[in-house]
Motif scaffolding. Structure first.
Motif, PDB file in Angstrom:
ATOM      1  N   PRO A  70      51.336  40.834  39.313  1.00  0.00           N
ATOM      2  CA  PRO A  70      49.867  40.872  39.204  1.00  0.00           C
ATOM      3  C   PRO A  70      49.312  39.638  38.500  1.00  0.00           C
ATOM      4  CG  PRO A  70      50.899  42.510  37.766  1.00  0.00           C
ATOM      5  CD  PRO A  70      51.964  41.997  38.673  1.00  0.00           C
ATOM      6  N   ALA A  71      50.066  39.085  37.546  1.00  0.00           N
ATOM      7  CA  ALA A  71      49.610  37.858  36.878  1.00  0.00           C
ATOM      8  C   ALA A  71      49.515  36.712  37.886  1.00  0.00           C
ATOM      9  CB  ALA A  71      50.578  37.503  35.744  1.00  0.00           C
ATOM     10  N   LEU A  72      50.495  36.647  38.788  1.00  0.00           N
ATOM     11  CA  LEU A  72      50.474  35.574  39.793  1.00  0.00           C
ATOM     12  C   LEU A  72      49.262  35.717  40.712  1.00  0.00           C
ATOM     13  CD1 LEU A  72      54.294  35.460  40.694  1.00  0.00           C
ATOM     14  CD2 LEU A  72      53.004  33.793  39.305  1.00  0.00           C
ATOM     15  N   VAL A  73      48.885  36.948  41.045  1.00  0.00           N
ATOM     16  CA  VAL A  73      47.698  37.169  41.885  1.00  0.00           C
ATOM     17  C   VAL A  73      46.459  36.608  41.187  1.00  0.00           C
ATOM     18  CG1 VAL A  73      46.185  38.892  42.952  1.00  0.00           C
ATOM     19  CG2 VAL A  73      48.673  39.263  42.950  1.00  0.00           C
ATOM     20  N   LEU A  74      46.268  37.000  39.914  1.00  0.00           N
ATOM     21  CA  LEU A  74      45.064  36.573  39.196  1.00  0.00           C
ATOM     22  C   LEU A  74      45.038  35.057  39.010  1.00  0.00           C
ATOM     23  CD1 LEU A  74      44.538  39.286  36.417  1.00  0.00           C
ATOM     24  CD2 LEU A  74      43.709  39.242  38.782  1.00  0.00           C
ATOM     25  N   LEU A  75      46.193  34.495  38.709  1.00  0.00           N
ATOM     26  CA  LEU A  75      46.241  33.047  38.469  1.00  0.00           C
ATOM     27  C   LEU A  75      46.032  32.265  39.754  1.00  0.00           C
ATOM     28  CD1 LEU A  75      49.196  33.044  35.944  1.00  0.00           C
ATOM     29  CD2 LEU A  75      46.806  32.477  35.429  1.00  0.00           C
ATOM     30  N   ALA A  76      46.586  32.751  40.870  1.00  0.00           N
ATOM     31  CA  ALA A  76      46.389  32.056  42.147  1.00  0.00           C
ATOM     32  C   ALA A  76      44.901  32.074  42.505  1.00  0.00           C
ATOM     33  CB  ALA A  76      47.228  32.706  43.247  1.00  0.00           C
ATOM     34  N   ALA A  77      44.245  33.217  42.263  1.00  0.00           N
ATOM     35  CA  ALA A  77      42.805  33.300  42.544  1.00  0.00           C
ATOM     36  C   ALA A  77      42.035  32.309  41.664  1.00  0.00           C
ATOM     37  CB  ALA A  77      42.307  34.721  42.308  1.00  0.00           C
ATOM     38  N   ALA A  78      42.377  32.281  40.372  1.00  0.00           N
ATOM     39  CA  ALA A  78      41.684  31.370  39.444  1.00  0.00           C
ATOM     40  C   ALA A  78      41.952  29.911  39.802  1.00  0.00           C
ATOM     41  CB  ALA A  78      42.121  31.661  38.009  1.00  0.00           C
ATOM     42  N   ALA A  79      43.161  29.647  40.305  1.00  0.00           N
ATOM     43  CA  ALA A  79      43.502  28.269  40.666  1.00  0.00           C
ATOM     44  C   ALA A  79      42.712  27.814  41.890  1.00  0.00           C
ATOM     45  CB  ALA A  79      45.009  28.162  40.932  1.00  0.00           C
ATOM     46  N   VAL A  80      42.469  28.718  42.817  1.00  0.00           N
ATOM     47  CA  VAL A  80      41.723  28.357  44.024  1.00  0.00           C
ATOM     48  C   VAL A  80      40.241  28.187  43.703  1.00  0.00           C
ATOM     49  CG1 VAL A  80      40.895  29.271  46.240  1.00  0.00           C
ATOM     50  CG2 VAL A  80      43.347  29.353  45.676  1.00  0.00           C
ATOM     51  N   ASP A  81      39.708  29.115  42.926  1.00  0.00           N
ATOM     52  CA  ASP A  81      38.275  29.058  42.602  1.00  0.00           C
ATOM     53  C   ASP A  81      38.032  29.780  41.277  1.00  0.00           C
ATOM     54  OD1 ASP A  81      35.569  29.142  42.350  1.00  0.00           O
ATOM     55  OD2 ASP A  81      35.209  30.339  44.157  1.00  0.00           O
ATOM     56  N   PRO A  82      37.808  29.006  40.195  1.00  0.00           N
ATOM     57  CA  PRO A  82      37.661  29.639  38.871  1.00  0.00           C
ATOM     58  C   PRO A  82      36.467  30.598  38.819  1.00  0.00           C
ATOM     59  CG  PRO A  82      37.898  27.255  38.681  1.00  0.00           C
ATOM     60  CD  PRO A  82      37.716  27.547  40.127  1.00  0.00           C
ATOM     61  N   SER A  83      35.501  30.433  39.723  1.00  0.00           N
ATOM     62  CA  SER A  83      34.337  31.330  39.685  1.00  0.00           C
ATOM     63  C   SER A  83      34.414  32.386  40.793  1.00  0.00           C
ATOM     64  CB  SER A  83      33.062  30.507  39.831  1.00  0.00           C
ATOM     65  OG  SER A  83      33.069  29.861  41.097  1.00  0.00           O
ATOM     66  N   HIS A  84      35.658  32.755  41.178  1.00  0.00           N
ATOM     67  CA  HIS A  84      35.828  33.726  42.269  1.00  0.00           C
ATOM     68  C   HIS A  84      35.378  35.114  41.820  1.00  0.00           C
ATOM     69  CE1 HIS A  84      39.362  34.485  39.830  1.00  0.00           C
ATOM     70  NE2 HIS A  84      39.508  35.627  40.452  1.00  0.00           N
ATOM     71  N   GLN A  85      35.221  35.985  42.824  1.00  0.00           N
ATOM     72  CA  GLN A  85      34.812  37.368  42.560  1.00  0.00           C
ATOM     73  C   GLN A  85      36.005  38.131  41.982  1.00  0.00           C
ATOM     74  OE1 GLN A  85      33.286  39.171  46.181  1.00  0.00           O
ATOM     75  NE2 GLN A  85      33.012  41.081  45.047  1.00  0.00           N
ATOM     76  N   GLN A  86      35.963  38.413  40.685  1.00  0.00           N
ATOM     77  CA  GLN A  86      37.171  38.896  40.008  1.00  0.00           C
ATOM     78  C   GLN A  86      37.626  40.281  40.466  1.00  0.00           C
ATOM     79  OE1 GLN A  86      37.762  38.054  36.002  1.00  0.00           O
ATOM     80  NE2 GLN A  86      36.893  36.015  36.116  1.00  0.00           N
ATOM     81  N   GLU A  87      36.688  41.120  40.914  1.00  0.00           N
ATOM     82  CA  GLU A  87      37.074  42.485  41.305  1.00  0.00           C
ATOM     83  C   GLU A  87      38.074  42.461  42.455  1.00  0.00           C
ATOM     84  OE1 GLU A  87      33.853  41.508  41.027  1.00  0.00           O
ATOM     85  OE2 GLU A  87      33.783  42.288  38.976  1.00  0.00           O
ATOM     86  N   ARG A  88      37.854  41.556  43.404  1.00  0.00           N
ATOM     87  CA  ARG A  88      38.767  41.505  44.561  1.00  0.00           C
ATOM     88  C   ARG A  88      40.171  41.125  44.128  1.00  0.00           C
ATOM     89  NH1 ARG A  88      36.461  38.038  49.354  1.00  0.00           N
ATOM     90  NH2 ARG A  88      38.423  38.782  50.231  1.00  0.00           N
ATOM     91  N   ALA A  89      40.261  40.102  43.271  1.00  0.00           N
ATOM     92  CA  ALA A  89      41.580  39.669  42.802  1.00  0.00           C
ATOM     93  C   ALA A  89      42.246  40.768  41.982  1.00  0.00           C
ATOM     94  CB  ALA A  89      41.449  38.390  41.982  1.00  0.00           C
TER      95      ALA A  89
END
Lengths: 344, 344
Positions: A70-89
């Motif tokens: 799960p950490a890798l999921v959140l970090l990959a999302a943050a790496a792609v777009d730091p302002s991504h929609q956090q609920e989806r990740a």
């Protein structure tokens, strides 16, 4: 080759526990809410497995997993777009963690393992039936968690099928007299690579990454998954029981055809041939030490460690090419190093 | 009470095998295509379980199930709207059948059953691990089949969770000294009612039924599921082994707390008390006959049969109220009667 100075690398490595702790703090509440949705009689088995309840149903905090995926999921999302929609990740992170734990519950039943994370396994406490059903429920819950995200649900289901393929190949390999290294690598790629690959991929998808980014990160995750498994297999022979929670030489005692073992068996060396003879009969404590020496002598250990380092370099290269934001990328690098350089 | 003449009822009952054959002919090709998507090493286990391959992987046609649930999906859809979009109903029928077979694969492992549909169970041929994994793969495939239909996927996942709840309650009941009849009915409602209820509900959803129709049909399916289980439990004691494929009195030999048994145990009759004493120790062939007599004497058999008939009447009433098309409705009635009046 990494371009980092030694000091830079140390910082990367040392950051990993904090990175895991930060992501855990975000995932755990969502995961607990998801587990509340489980059928009532299944929940105690799942919460026990997670280390959040004891066998009597009292709250506790025991036998934590690394919560790497799960950490890798959140970090990959943050790496792609730091302002991504956090609920989806977050939903994807929860789903990946549920899939991982479904597979652990069923694995322990199939392998008859009685200990995990320094505790009695769920089936050995609650029985085979409840443990199998709790696994079924976690798998179903994982896909329920992604009900609003069809693409993520499809990616997750594909990863589950590949994970199942890897596990059934693993079982088949244990019964086969001769196993080739490519066969063993393919199995590990499915068993471990698929879900870690999809952790990267799902994080990227959650942050609306481009198809190229999703592909690049998924492949980096797959490479990291294989590196993780190589490291796991080395620790399964030479790991410190106090740190790994497994008996010393555990994988040798069960004559497991792990990656360094298969590398040794197929090395064409005298040590490899001696190991093959040892592996023909049950292995006692004395033979365990000898078997470990033989894997080492035949180059199996060196090969596994080197292959893991090469894969880690591939991961680093991909992260450089991915047009990624600094913080998420640094977190991914920390965890990638942890996967390969951990002692647990 | 049914308004049918005896002759009308006979026609309804006699039509059931043809109805099942017609729906099977439509579902089977779609199901085979779905199973092709399974990971390669899992497929032989699934195809063996379905009776389409033998243990060596050769094609065969053996040990067919009734394929009742997918038939109910197609008929419910046709009853709601004869000109419905057939692909959607077919996908739901395949999903429901996959869920049912996932649960059978895992059930056989958990119960240690060695025979199903007159053949050796999958785990007894391929081992526990491959059978558990094949079940996992069928469950995942079921939800993959509904990737394009989020509402249907949600309904199916809910049904899976309730099915799991029923199964874990079933396991727990077997270990409890005293079980009440409401407890046992609730368990059967979850274990069998949920999936048959969702078969009706998914069929209705696939044909764009109104929310009222979906609710009405889902409840009718739940009632039918419970009637099915009551009949199953009666056959588990008095069924003809040649027809059921189970040993005579099979459920008594394993001291199963099935519905007629719990009705007997909680009847407050001398026969019920004698049965309770018998159930305290292992049951041999002589005691099996006596136990069956005691369930009968205490009214357990009569109660189960009567309750099944009452539920069937509820189903018939619901079908009359549902504003349904003639052919689909007639098919549902045929299968509802089959569920309660079958000998297998």
């Amino acid at each position: 080759m990494s371009t980092e100075t030694d000091t830079g690398l140390e910082i990367i490595r040392d950051a990993a526990p904090q990175v895991l702790e930060d992501t855990r703090r975000r995932v755990e509440p969502a995961l607990r809410i998801a587990l509340e949705r489980l059928p009532e009689s299944v929940r105690p088995v799942a919460l026990y497995h997670y280390g959040w309840q004891d066998a009597q149903g009292n709250d506790c905090d025991a036998g934590r997993g690394k919560a790497l995926r799960p950490a890798l999921v959140l970090l990959a999302a943050a790496a792609v777009d730091p302002s991504h929609q956090q609920e989806r990740a977050l939903a994807a992170a929860v789903a990946v963690d549920l899939v991982h734990n479904f597979s652990l519950l069923h694995d322990d039943v199939m392998d008859g393992d009685v200990t995990r994370r320094h505790r009695a396994t769920a089936w050995s406490v609650f029985g085979v039936g409840p443990a199998v059903l709790a696994g079924d429920a976690l798998l179903t819950l994982a896909l329920q968690t992604l009900a609003g995200a069809p693409e993520a649900a499809a990616v997750t289901a594909e990863a589950v099928q590949e994970l199942i393929l890897g596990q059934i190949q693993d079982l088949a390999m244990e019964r086969k007299p001769a196993v080739s290294l490519p066969e063993c690598l393919a199995m590990a790629g499915s068993k471990t690579g698929a879900l870690i690959g999809s952790s990267f991929g799902l994080g990227a998808l959650s942050a609306a990454a481009s198809p190229q980014q999703v592909r690049l990160l998924t492949q980096a995750g797959r490479d990291l998954g294989l590196a993780f498994q190589l490291t796991d297999d080395v620790l399964g022979i030479w790991g410190d029981p106090k740190v790994t929670g497994k008996a010393a030489g555990a994988d040798l005692k069960t004559r497991k055809k792990s990656l360094p073992v298969v590398a040794a068996l197929t090395s064409g060396t005298p040590a490899g041939r001696e190991l093959a003879r040892l592996y023909q009969s049950p292995i006692g404590p004395a033979e365990t030490t000898r078997a470990a020496e033989l894997v080492e002598e035949s180059g199996g250990r060196r090969w596994a460690l080197q292959r893991a380092e090469e894969l880690l370099e591939e991961v680093e290269k991909a992260l450089e090419k991915g047009n990624l934001a600094a913080e998420g990328k640094a977190g991914l690098r920390s965890l990638a190093h942890l996967c390969v350089h951990r002692q647990f």
